[in-house]
Design a protein around this motif. Structure first.
Motif, PDB file in Angstrom:
ATOM      1  N   UNK A 105      40.507  -1.217 -22.227  1.00 34.75           N
ATOM      2  CA  UNK A 105      40.757  -2.643 -21.984  1.00 34.75           C
ATOM      3  C   UNK A 105      41.000  -2.906 -20.502  1.00 34.75           C
ATOM      4  N   UNK A 106      41.760  -2.017 -19.851  1.00 34.95           N
ATOM      5  CA  UNK A 106      42.034  -2.196 -18.421  1.00 34.95           C
ATOM      6  C   UNK A 106      40.765  -2.050 -17.594  1.00 34.95           C
ATOM      7  N   UNK A 107      39.939  -1.075 -17.956  1.00 31.15           N
ATOM      8  CA  UNK A 107      38.684  -0.864 -17.216  1.00 31.15           C
ATOM      9  C   UNK A 107      37.743  -2.047 -17.389  1.00 31.15           C
ATOM     10  N   UNK A 108      37.569  -2.521 -18.632  1.00 31.10           N
ATOM     11  CA  UNK A 108      36.647  -3.636 -18.871  1.00 31.10           C
ATOM     12  C   UNK A 108      37.130  -4.909 -18.180  1.00 31.10           C
ATOM     13  N   UNK A 109      38.454  -5.128 -18.151  1.00 35.83           N
ATOM     14  CA  UNK A 109      38.982  -6.304 -17.456  1.00 35.83           C
ATOM     15  C   UNK A 109      38.698  -6.224 -15.962  1.00 35.83           C
ATOM     16  N   UNK A 110      38.835  -5.013 -15.391  1.00 28.69           N
ATOM     17  CA  UNK A 110      38.573  -4.838 -13.960  1.00 28.69           C
ATOM     18  C   UNK A 110      37.092  -5.049 -13.653  1.00 28.69           C
ATOM     19  N   UNK A 111      36.203  -4.499 -14.492  1.00 29.97           N
ATOM     20  CA  UNK A 111      34.765  -4.652 -14.255  1.00 29.97           C
ATOM     21  C   UNK A 111      34.324  -6.099 -14.482  1.00 29.97           C
ATOM     22  N   UNK A 112      34.978  -6.787 -15.413  1.00 29.56           N
ATOM     23  CA  UNK A 112      34.659  -8.202 -15.620  1.00 29.56           C
ATOM     24  C   UNK A 112      35.053  -9.020 -14.393  1.00 29.56           C
ATOM     25  N   UNK A 113      36.195  -8.688 -13.788  1.00 30.62           N
ATOM     26  CA  UNK A 113      36.612  -9.377 -12.566  1.00 30.62           C
ATOM     27  C   UNK A 113      35.614  -9.124 -11.443  1.00 30.62           C
ATOM     28  N   UNK A 114      35.117  -7.885 -11.370  1.00 29.64           N
ATOM     29  CA  UNK A 114      34.097  -7.580 -10.361  1.00 29.64           C
ATOM     30  C   UNK A 114      32.816  -8.372 -10.625  1.00 29.64           C
ATOM     31  N   UNK A 115      32.427  -8.493 -11.904  1.00 29.56           N
ATOM     32  CA  UNK A 115      31.235  -9.268 -12.240  1.00 29.56           C
ATOM     33  C   UNK A 115      31.364 -10.721 -11.813  1.00 29.56           C
ATOM     34  N   UNK A 158      25.721 -18.436 -13.273  1.00 30.11           N
ATOM     35  CA  UNK A 158      26.724 -18.049 -14.270  1.00 30.11           C
ATOM     36  C   UNK A 158      26.586 -16.558 -14.553  1.00 30.11           C
ATOM     37  N   UNK A 159      27.705 -15.875 -14.772  1.00 34.60           N
ATOM     38  CA  UNK A 159      27.662 -14.440 -15.037  1.00 34.60           C
ATOM     39  C   UNK A 159      28.448 -14.126 -16.302  1.00 34.60           C
ATOM     40  N   UNK A 160      28.046 -13.057 -16.958  1.00 31.38           N
ATOM     41  CA  UNK A 160      28.760 -12.529 -18.126  1.00 31.38           C
ATOM     42  C   UNK A 160      28.642 -11.011 -18.076  1.00 31.38           C
ATOM     43  N   UNK A 161      29.778 -10.341 -18.204  1.00 29.71           N
ATOM     44  CA  UNK A 161      29.800  -8.880 -18.114  1.00 29.71           C
ATOM     45  C   UNK A 161      29.953  -8.283 -19.505  1.00 29.71           C
ATOM     46  N   UNK A 162      29.030  -7.384 -19.863  1.00 28.53           N
ATOM     47  CA  UNK A 162      29.099  -6.724 -21.160  1.00 28.53           C
ATOM     48  C   UNK A 162      30.158  -5.628 -21.131  1.00 28.53           C
ATOM     49  N   UNK A 171      25.574  -4.381  -0.185  1.00 31.02           N
ATOM     50  CA  UNK A 171      26.741  -3.758   0.445  1.00 31.02           C
ATOM     51  C   UNK A 171      27.991  -4.605   0.220  1.00 31.02           C
ATOM     52  N   UNK A 172      27.861  -5.920   0.350  1.00 33.07           N
ATOM     53  CA  UNK A 172      29.001  -6.802   0.148  1.00 33.07           C
ATOM     54  C   UNK A 172      29.441  -6.812  -1.313  1.00 33.07           C
ATOM     55  N   UNK A 173      28.472  -6.782  -2.241  1.00 33.75           N
ATOM     56  CA  UNK A 173      28.830  -6.773  -3.660  1.00 33.75           C
ATOM     57  C   UNK A 173      29.563  -5.487  -4.036  1.00 33.75           C
ATOM     58  N   UNK A 223      25.957  -6.682 -15.730  1.00 35.61           N
ATOM     59  CA  UNK A 223      26.311  -8.060 -15.375  1.00 35.61           C
ATOM     60  C   UNK A 223      25.084  -8.934 -15.620  1.00 35.61           C
ATOM     61  N   UNK A 224      25.181  -9.818 -16.581  1.00 37.06           N
ATOM     62  CA  UNK A 224      24.090 -10.749 -16.848  1.00 37.06           C
ATOM     63  C   UNK A 224      24.263 -12.021 -16.046  1.00 37.06           C
ATOM     64  N   UNK A 225      23.197 -12.473 -15.410  1.00 33.49           N
ATOM     65  CA  UNK A 225      23.268 -13.698 -14.612  1.00 33.49           C
ATOM     66  C   UNK A 225      22.333 -14.743 -15.199  1.00 33.49           C
ATOM     67  N   UNK A 226      22.722 -15.995 -15.083  1.00 39.95           N
ATOM     68  CA  UNK A 226      21.911 -17.119 -15.550  1.00 39.95           C
ATOM     69  C   UNK A 226      21.897 -18.184 -14.456  1.00 39.95           C
ATOM     70  N   UNK A 227      20.711 -18.463 -13.953  1.00 35.89           N
ATOM     71  CA  UNK A 227      20.524 -19.494 -12.935  1.00 35.89           C
ATOM     72  C   UNK A 227      19.418 -20.419 -13.439  1.00 35.89           C
ATOM     73  N   UNK A 228      19.846 -21.653 -13.807  1.00 37.31           N
ATOM     74  CA  UNK A 228      18.947 -22.554 -14.526  1.00 37.31           C
ATOM     75  C   UNK A 228      18.431 -21.825 -15.776  1.00 37.31           C
ATOM     76  N   UNK A 229      17.131 -21.572 -15.903  1.00 35.42           N
ATOM     77  CA  UNK A 229      16.639 -20.851 -17.082  1.00 35.42           C
ATOM     78  C   UNK A 229      16.244 -19.418 -16.746  1.00 35.42           C
TER      79      UNK A 229
END
Length: 297
Positions: free
Chosen positions: A37-47, A63-67, A140-142, A181-187
């Motif tokens: 749970x701690x790891x997934x929360x940290x990776x979701x914050x990074x996403x 928009x982003x969603x982290x699996x 590099x920034x990401x 990390x799934x991204x959605x920009x328009x369609x």
């Protein structure tokens, strides 16, 4: 003389359904409970932080969603890539991080950063030197945000390699924690993914078990296998008959078996012969009496 370990069988009622959970050896459960749970929360914050960086760089809301993270080998992670992608290899506190983005996503970032619309469909051509430099800067920034977004769980990654071919320096058999990390920009939907050395993640979580002696590991594995449910059966020697014999069978017919009357039967575990036994009884149930555990010939 080597002392034999006594065999203990766990008996289940006939027809009983066994609750056995399948184990995926290609995706072992190395992390669980609060650590997961701690790891997934940290990776979701990074996403989320990656999404904010993309929005800031491209001036286009994404928009982003982290699996939920999963364990996968670096080789399987590389093989799962679809279409042309860019690979960024970084090191963090001695561990490897492999970051993967679609080539057309990098091309879009570069186009937006130089004032273009970025709507033109890519033809899979290699990135220009300008596009490559801009994409490298964004990646590099990401990756740098991995330290800040996870509250210092990971040290700041240092980019080592960048290109369209997966790096040969990565051990493909090593296990990694994969975050998608799934991204959605328009369609337009894209998937960014990072594979982080599992040993590094376990160290940062404080979940690394002390080194175990190989003999102890074998003993413990043997103990687990000894408790695994198996099917036990009593078998006669096989008898060969022709199809006409089977087709002519009727109630009351006798089938002479090739098994001699004074020869013990064979006990099998999941179809494999392991013991010799004679027919016996246990109350109102049939049973077998083990007579030999020597070579089955």
């Amino acid at each position: 003389m080597t002392e034999r370990t006594p065999f203990r069988a766990r008996v289940h009622a006939p027809g009983a359904e066994l609750d056995v959970q399948a184990y995926d050896f290609e995706s072992p459960e190395l992390i669980g409970g609060d650590d997961r749970a701690r790891l997934d929360a940290a990776l979701e914050a990074w996403g989320r932080q990656v999404g904010m960086l993309i929005t800031a760089k491209t001036r286009a809301v994404v928009d982003v969603a982290t699996a939920p993270s999963r364990i996968q080998s670096f080789g399987a992670f590389i093989a799962s890539a679809e279409g042309p992608v860019l690979w960024a290899t970084a090191s963090s506190a001695g561990g490897r991080i492999l970051y993967r983005i679609p080539l057309e996503e990098a091309r879009y970032w570069a186009a937006r950063m130089i004032g273009a619309a970025g709507d033109a469909a890519g033809d899979g051509a290699p990135l220009t030197s300008v596009e490559r430099a801009l994409a490298r800067q964004v990646l590099t920034e990401q990756l740098a945000e991995l330290q800040h977004a996870t509250g210092g769980m990971f040290a700041e990654p240092v980019l080592e390699a960048f290109g369209t071919e997966p790096p040969s320096s990565v051990d493909r058999d090593a296990q990694a924690v994969v975050a998608v990390i799934g991204t959605l920009r328009r369609n337009d939907r894209r998937q960014l993914a990072a594979a982080i050395d599992a040993e590094l993640v376990l160290q940062r979580l404080g979940a690394v078990a002390p080194h175990q002696d190989a003999a102890q590991v074998r003993t413990r594995i043997g103990g687990h296998l000894a408790l695994a449910p198996v099917e036990i059966a009593l078998r006669f020697d096989p008898t060969r008959v022709g199809p006409d014999t089977v087709l002519d069978l009727a109630a009351g017919d006798l089938i002479p078996l090739a098994h001699l009357a004074d020869r013990p039967l064979v006990v099998t575990l999941d179809g494999e012969p392991v013991l010799h036994a004679a027919v016996g009884g246990n109350g109102e149930r049939l049973a077998c009496v083990v007579v030999s555990n020597g070579d089955l010939v």
